[in-house]
Design a protein around this motif. Structure first.
Motif, mmCIF file in Angstrom:
data_model
loop_
_atom_site.group_PDB
_atom_site.id
_atom_site.type_symbol
_atom_site.label_atom_id
_atom_site.label_comp_id
_atom_site.label_asym_id
_atom_site.label_seq_id
_atom_site.Cartn_x
_atom_site.Cartn_y
_atom_site.Cartn_z
ATOM 1 N N HIS A 1 12.178 2.608 -14.440
ATOM 2 C CA HIS A 1 12.596 3.235 -13.191
ATOM 3 C C HIS A 1 11.875 4.542 -12.898
ATOM 4 C CE1 HIS A 1 15.267 4.956 -16.316
ATOM 5 N NE2 HIS A 1 15.088 6.071 -15.632
ATOM 6 N N ALA A 2 11.111 5.041 -13.861
ATOM 7 C CA ALA A 2 10.348 6.274 -13.618
ATOM 8 C C ALA A 2 9.053 5.971 -12.866
ATOM 9 C CB ALA A 2 10.055 6.982 -14.929
ATOM 10 N N ARG A 3 8.328 4.974 -13.329
ATOM 11 C CA ARG A 3 7.050 4.626 -12.688
ATOM 12 C C ARG A 3 7.240 3.705 -11.490
ATOM 13 N NH1 ARG A 3 3.164 1.889 -16.619
ATOM 14 N NH2 ARG A 3 5.079 1.001 -17.476
ATOM 15 N N PHE A 4 8.195 2.798 -11.588
ATOM 16 C CA PHE A 4 8.389 1.784 -10.544
ATOM 17 C C PHE A 4 9.815 1.927 -10.006
ATOM 18 C CE2 PHE A 4 5.404 0.113 -13.728
ATOM 19 C CZ PHE A 4 4.263 0.015 -12.942
ATOM 20 N N VAL A 5 9.931 2.544 -8.853
ATOM 21 C CA VAL A 5 11.234 2.992 -8.370
ATOM 22 C C VAL A 5 11.904 1.978 -7.459
ATOM 23 C CG1 VAL A 5 10.573 5.414 -8.587
ATOM 24 C CG2 VAL A 5 10.223 4.239 -6.397
ATOM 25 N N THR B 1 2.017 1.183 -4.196
ATOM 26 C CA THR B 1 1.916 -0.277 -4.219
ATOM 27 C C THR B 1 3.295 -0.914 -4.306
ATOM 28 O OG1 THR B 1 -0.235 -0.198 -5.337
ATOM 29 C CG2 THR B 1 0.978 -2.279 -5.445
ATOM 30 N N LYS B 2 3.548 -1.845 -3.425
ATOM 31 C CA LYS B 2 4.755 -2.658 -3.520
ATOM 32 C C LYS B 2 4.480 -3.828 -4.473
ATOM 33 C CE LYS B 2 8.202 -1.161 -0.895
ATOM 34 N NZ LYS B 2 9.625 -1.078 -1.324
ATOM 35 N N ILE B 3 5.391 -4.032 -5.428
ATOM 36 C CA ILE B 3 5.232 -5.084 -6.427
ATOM 37 C C ILE B 3 6.432 -6.024 -6.350
ATOM 38 C CG2 ILE B 3 4.888 -5.636 -8.865
ATOM 39 C CD1 ILE B 3 3.922 -2.732 -9.225
ATOM 40 N N LEU B 4 6.168 -7.279 -6.071
ATOM 41 C CA LEU B 4 7.218 -8.288 -6.020
ATOM 42 C C LEU B 4 7.430 -8.828 -7.428
ATOM 43 C CD1 LEU B 4 9.185 -10.023 -4.408
ATOM 44 C CD2 LEU B 4 7.314 -11.639 -3.971
ATOM 45 N N CYS B 5 8.582 -8.528 -8.004
ATOM 46 C CA CYS B 5 8.920 -8.976 -9.356
ATOM 47 C C CYS B 5 9.655 -10.309 -9.260
ATOM 48 C CB CYS B 5 9.794 -7.942 -10.057
ATOM 49 S SG CYS B 5 9.024 -6.331 -10.284
ATOM 50 N N LEU B 6 9.006 -11.371 -9.662
ATOM 51 C CA LEU B 6 9.600 -12.701 -9.574
ATOM 52 C C LEU B 6 10.384 -12.978 -10.852
ATOM 53 C CD1 LEU B 6 6.803 -14.691 -7.760
ATOM 54 C CD2 LEU B 6 9.124 -14.304 -6.966
ATOM 55 N N HIS C 1 5.473 -0.934 4.744
ATOM 56 C CA HIS C 1 4.939 -0.263 3.562
ATOM 57 C C HIS C 1 3.430 -0.088 3.705
ATOM 58 C CE1 HIS C 1 4.089 -4.482 2.504
ATOM 59 N NE2 HIS C 1 3.083 -4.000 1.809
ATOM 60 N N LEU C 2 2.883 0.817 2.931
ATOM 61 C CA LEU C 2 1.443 1.047 2.959
ATOM 62 C C LEU C 2 0.707 -0.119 2.316
ATOM 63 C CD1 LEU C 2 1.016 4.827 2.031
ATOM 64 C CD2 LEU C 2 0.499 3.735 4.216
ATOM 65 N N ALA C 3 -0.273 -0.642 3.022
ATOM 66 C CA ALA C 3 -1.116 -1.687 2.454
ATOM 67 C C ALA C 3 -2.113 -1.057 1.499
ATOM 68 C CB ALA C 3 -1.850 -2.430 3.572
ATOM 69 N N VAL C 4 -2.254 -1.636 0.315
ATOM 70 C CA VAL C 4 -3.245 -1.170 -0.653
ATOM 71 C C VAL C 4 -4.182 -2.325 -0.977
ATOM 72 C CG1 VAL C 4 -1.704 0.560 -1.656
ATOM 73 C CG2 VAL C 4 -1.753 -1.736 -2.616
ATOM 74 N N GLU C 5 -5.343 -1.975 -1.458
ATOM 75 C CA GLU C 5 -6.332 -3.002 -1.784
ATOM 76 C C GLU C 5 -6.031 -3.615 -3.148
ATOM 77 O OE1 GLU C 5 -9.807 -0.560 -1.391
ATOM 78 O OE2 GLU C 5 -10.280 -1.408 0.578
ATOM 79 N N ALA D 1 5.434 1.416 -6.872
ATOM 80 C CA ALA D 1 4.754 2.322 -7.805
ATOM 81 C C ALA D 1 4.857 3.743 -7.272
ATOM 82 C CB ALA D 1 3.304 1.916 -7.988
ATOM 83 N N ASN D 2 5.459 4.628 -8.046
ATOM 84 C CA ASN D 2 5.676 5.998 -7.608
ATOM 85 C C ASN D 2 4.595 6.949 -8.117
ATOM 86 O OD1 ASN D 2 7.537 7.340 -5.893
ATOM 87 N ND2 ASN D 2 8.365 8.471 -7.640
#
Length: 414
Positions: free
Chosen positions: A74-78, A320-325, A12-16, A305-306
């Motif tokens: 599911h629209a913003r975070f796919v 951005t990849k978001i890990l949902c715990l 995945h793309l690394a973001v700051e 994040a789409n």
């Protein structure tokens, strides 16, 4: 874009790190954390709504409010870009994407509707006699034993017996089902030893799984055959039917195994709660819901994040990849007072133990039916549940399950 943002990390793309978000130099996939995550979850929630993990260039959320928002929008975070670290927009998954778990509306809506019918509460009620008969038979056998390894003897044995019959598999191989589930759930994490160990079984397991998805290998009248009937009437294609059967094979066993093991663990750990349950058997369903909140069999999944967006004042960049715990969110005391306590009288509606939103676990009716049958058999036959050794948890990249649960069951007096 900066040079960091153009870097690919774990597919995945690394973001700051977004402005104002704490940076935490920790690996959430460290084996010690995966085995004993409570302190990690507590510190994560204390740091804020989101934390940035530089090792993987991802965000993590562990509070209930933000986790629910990200996981369910599911629209913003796919999910269609993968529920693991790999971004399917940039890299191919190790196997074709799930048309239930890894797609979004409107594509998701169509196939989800089919699965909701196949796994409806009505269909599960029609299988009650089988669920209960096999559960009563199993508990009657193990309650006569002095020592029980509850993971192998109950938690794994029951689903790998029941599920192939419900699905209609002509050929059953419980170990292949368990191994394939591990491959699916551990592959969502990084390329660590856990993932490599799981995928190492692929050479033997994957061809067997794919073969069982074919219509010719399914008994007429089983759930798999019912899925193919939707291909007959044109609701879905033949290929989609096979993929939906595969989805059941990948997620229909491991989560139930974990749920049963966690149920037994919780009742052994909290004998006063089992005494209360025996006195008030109508609390059986709330008991399992509390098990799901307290132990969260699926501890985490990713969303991507789409678009550029914002949650709780945090600006989140597209890609951005978001890990949902989910497990951490289920222990958030802002949502659940006295969250570290196991309490079968707790009102737990809204927990994230089975996900939330359009991607809530499509097989949750099946899981609740199976675990419910086991619990009723235990209530009918077992007076006490006690540890007979030290339980051990298996580190998993997405599922937290027991690897060992030595217990003793005391039979009810006749």
């Amino acid at each position: 874009m900066t040079s960091l943002e153009k870097t690919l990390i774990e597919g995945h793309l690394a973001v700051e790190a977004p402005a104002g978000v704490p940076v935490w130099d920790i690996d959430p996939y460290d084996a010690d954390i995966l085995e004993n995550p409570a302190a990690f979850y507590s510190e994560l929630r204390a740091k804020g709504p989101f934390v940035y993990i530089p090792k993987y260039a991802i965000l993590i959320c562990g509070r209930f409010k933000e986790t629910k928002e990200v996981f369910s929008d599911h629209a913003r975070f796919v999910s269609s870009r993968g529920v693991g670290l790999v971004d399917f927009k940039l890299a191919d998954p190790w196997r074709p994407a799930s048309i239930i778990l890894e797609v979004d509306p409107p594509e998701h809506t169509h196939v989800r509707r089919v699965m909701a019918k196949v796994l409806s509460p009505k269909v599960m009620r029609e299988q009650t006699e089988l669920f209960e008969a096999l559960a009563n038979e199993l508990i009657a056998e193990v309650v006569e034993q002095d020592e029980i390894e509850a993971v192998a003897d109950i938690a794994e044995r029951y689903p790998t017996t029941v599920f192939p019959r419900i699905l209609g598999l002509k050929e059953s191989n419980g170990q292949h089902l368990l191994d394939y589930g591990a491959m699916v759930f551990d592959s969502v994490g990084p390329d660590n030893q856990i993932r490599r160990n799981a995928l190492a079984n692929g050479g033997a397991v994957v061809p067997w799984i794919m073969e069982q998805c074919k219509r010719d290998n399914l008994v007429v009248g089983g759930l798999g055959d019912e899925i193919y009937q939707y291909a007959d009437d044109g609701t879905i294609s033949e290929d989609q039917a096979g993929l939906l059967v595969r989805s059941l094979l990948s997620a229909g066993v491991d989560t139930t195994v974990t749920g049963i093991g966690s149920l037994l663990y919780c009742l052994a750990e909290n004998p006063e709660q089992y005494e209360l349950l025996k006195q008030q058997p109508e609390l059986a369903r709330p008991t399992f819901e509390e098990v799901l909140r307290y132990t969260s069999p699926v501890h985490s999944f990713f969303r991507t994040a789409n678009e550029d967006t914002e949650v709780s004042g945090v600006k989140i960049q597209e890609d951005t990849k978001i890990l949902c715990l989910l497990a951490s969110a289920n222990l958030d005391e802002e949502q659940w007072p006295c969250a570290p306590d196991f309490d079968i009288t707790r009102k737990v509606k809204g927990h994230l133990g089975m996900g939330v939103g359009v991607h809530g676990c499509v097989g949750q009716n099946l899981a609740r039916a199976e675990v419910g049958a086991v619990l009723q058999a235990i209530l009918a036959q077992v007076d006490k549940i006690e540890f007979n050794g030290t339980p051990e948890w298996r580190p998993g990249n997405s599922i937290r399950s027991l690897s060992s649960l030595p217990i003793k069951l005391t039979k009810k007096a006749a």
